[in-house]
Design a protein around this motif. Structure first.
Motif, PDB file in Angstrom:
ATOM      1  N   MET A   1       0.862  -1.174   0.000  1.00 23.64           N
ATOM      2  CA  MET A   1       0.000   0.000   0.000  1.00 23.64           C
ATOM      3  C   MET A   1       0.905   1.233   0.000  1.00 23.64           C
ATOM      4  O   MET A   1       1.743   1.384   0.866  1.00 23.64           O
ATOM      5  N   LYS A   2       0.706   2.115  -0.972  1.00 26.01           N
ATOM      6  CA  LYS A   2       1.472   3.354  -1.068  1.00 26.01           C
ATOM      7  C   LYS A   2       0.672   4.479  -0.441  1.00 26.01           C
ATOM      8  O   LYS A   2      -0.534   4.345  -0.210  1.00 26.01           O
ATOM      9  N   GLY A   3       1.354   5.608  -0.183  1.00 28.56           N
ATOM     10  CA  GLY A   3       0.644   6.702   0.449  1.00 28.56           C
ATOM     11  C   GLY A   3       1.208   8.062   0.147  1.00 28.56           C
ATOM     12  O   GLY A   3       2.311   8.204  -0.386  1.00 28.56           O
ATOM     13  N   GLU A  84     -10.675  -7.125   2.736  1.00 29.25           N
ATOM     14  CA  GLU A  84      -9.409  -6.546   2.264  1.00 29.25           C
ATOM     15  C   GLU A  84      -9.356  -5.040   2.516  1.00 29.25           C
ATOM     16  O   GLU A  84     -10.234  -4.290   2.082  1.00 29.25           O
ATOM     17  N   LEU A  85      -8.302  -4.608   3.228  1.00 28.66           N
ATOM     18  CA  LEU A  85      -8.089  -3.191   3.487  1.00 28.66           C
ATOM     19  C   LEU A  85      -7.658  -2.512   2.188  1.00 28.66           C
ATOM     20  O   LEU A  85      -6.664  -2.894   1.573  1.00 28.66           O
ATOM     21  N   MET A  86      -8.421  -1.505   1.769  1.00 27.68           N
ATOM     22  CA  MET A  86      -8.176  -0.828   0.498  1.00 27.68           C
ATOM     23  C   MET A  86      -7.631   0.583   0.664  1.00 27.68           C
ATOM     24  O   MET A  86      -6.914   1.083  -0.197  1.00 27.68           O
ATOM     25  N   LEU A  87      -7.962   1.223   1.795  1.00 27.71           N
ATOM     26  CA  LEU A  87      -7.676   2.644   1.948  1.00 27.71           C
ATOM     27  C   LEU A  87      -7.615   2.995   3.422  1.00 27.71           C
ATOM     28  O   LEU A  87      -8.427   2.506   4.210  1.00 27.71           O
ATOM     29  N   VAL A  88      -6.663   3.854   3.779  1.00 24.34           N
ATOM     30  CA  VAL A  88      -6.567   4.360   5.143  1.00 24.34           C
ATOM     31  C   VAL A  88      -6.414   5.877   5.066  1.00 24.34           C
ATOM     32  O   VAL A  88      -5.504   6.377   4.401  1.00 24.34           O
ATOM     33  N   ALA A 101      -3.352   3.907  -0.014  1.00 23.84           N
ATOM     34  CA  ALA A 101      -4.322   3.223  -0.867  1.00 23.84           C
ATOM     35  C   ALA A 101      -3.646   2.119  -1.657  1.00 23.84           C
ATOM     36  O   ALA A 101      -2.464   2.214  -1.984  1.00 23.84           O
ATOM     37  N   VAL A 102      -4.408   1.080  -1.966  1.00 26.07           N
ATOM     38  CA  VAL A 102      -3.891  -0.003  -2.808  1.00 26.07           C
ATOM     39  C   VAL A 102      -3.905   0.404  -4.275  1.00 26.07           C
ATOM     40  O   VAL A 102      -3.170  -0.160  -5.079  1.00 26.07           O
ATOM     41  N   ASP A 103      -4.721   1.379  -4.617  1.00 22.94           N
ATOM     42  CA  ASP A 103      -4.865   1.825  -6.007  1.00 22.94           C
ATOM     43  C   ASP A 103      -4.138   3.159  -6.199  1.00 22.94           C
ATOM     44  O   ASP A 103      -4.537   4.181  -5.637  1.00 22.94           O
TER      45      ASP A 103
END
Length: 120
Positions: A1-3, A84-88, A101-103
């Protein structure tokens, strides 16, 4: 997950959780949210935590609880698709937002709206 991270204040404008949810567009619409607060600043925070306790809440419910102009202090909202965790979305001391986010498209969209955002 990038941020990315960016200031919560854009001049005199505070970037609210509601604004971020809207900026997510269709990516965030089908997520289930769980939110936690280190500091309760409004009765709506209690309701958000209550709704997060079991299976979480949908995006429209969370959005309805974050308006108008709710400013948070030390809060984290986690968006899930199934398990599934997609976003924080993490708000620090009403001064900055970290978004993971994963996207990558989500992060690109937020970089566009919040110039000066830096990679985590």
């Amino acid at each position: 997950m990038k941020g990315i991270t960016f200031p919560a204040w854009r001049g005199k404008h505070y970037v609210t959780l509601a604004e971020l949810l809207v900026r997510l567009g269709s990516f965030g619409l089908d997520l289930t949210w769980r939110i936690e607060f280190d500091e309760i600043v409004d009765p709506r925070c209690v309701e958000m935590e209550r709704r997060s306790a079991d299976t979480g809440m949908d995006t429209l419910t969370l959005l309805s609880l974050t308006t108008p102009f709710l400013q948070l202090i030390d809060a984290e909202a986690r968006g899930f698709a199934g398990d599934e965790l997609m976003l924080v979305l993490t708000e620090f001391d009403s001064s900055s937002w970290d978004v993971r986010a994963v996207d990558e498209c989500v992060l690109s969209e937020l970089r566009h709206h919040y110039p000066g955002a830096k990679d985590l």
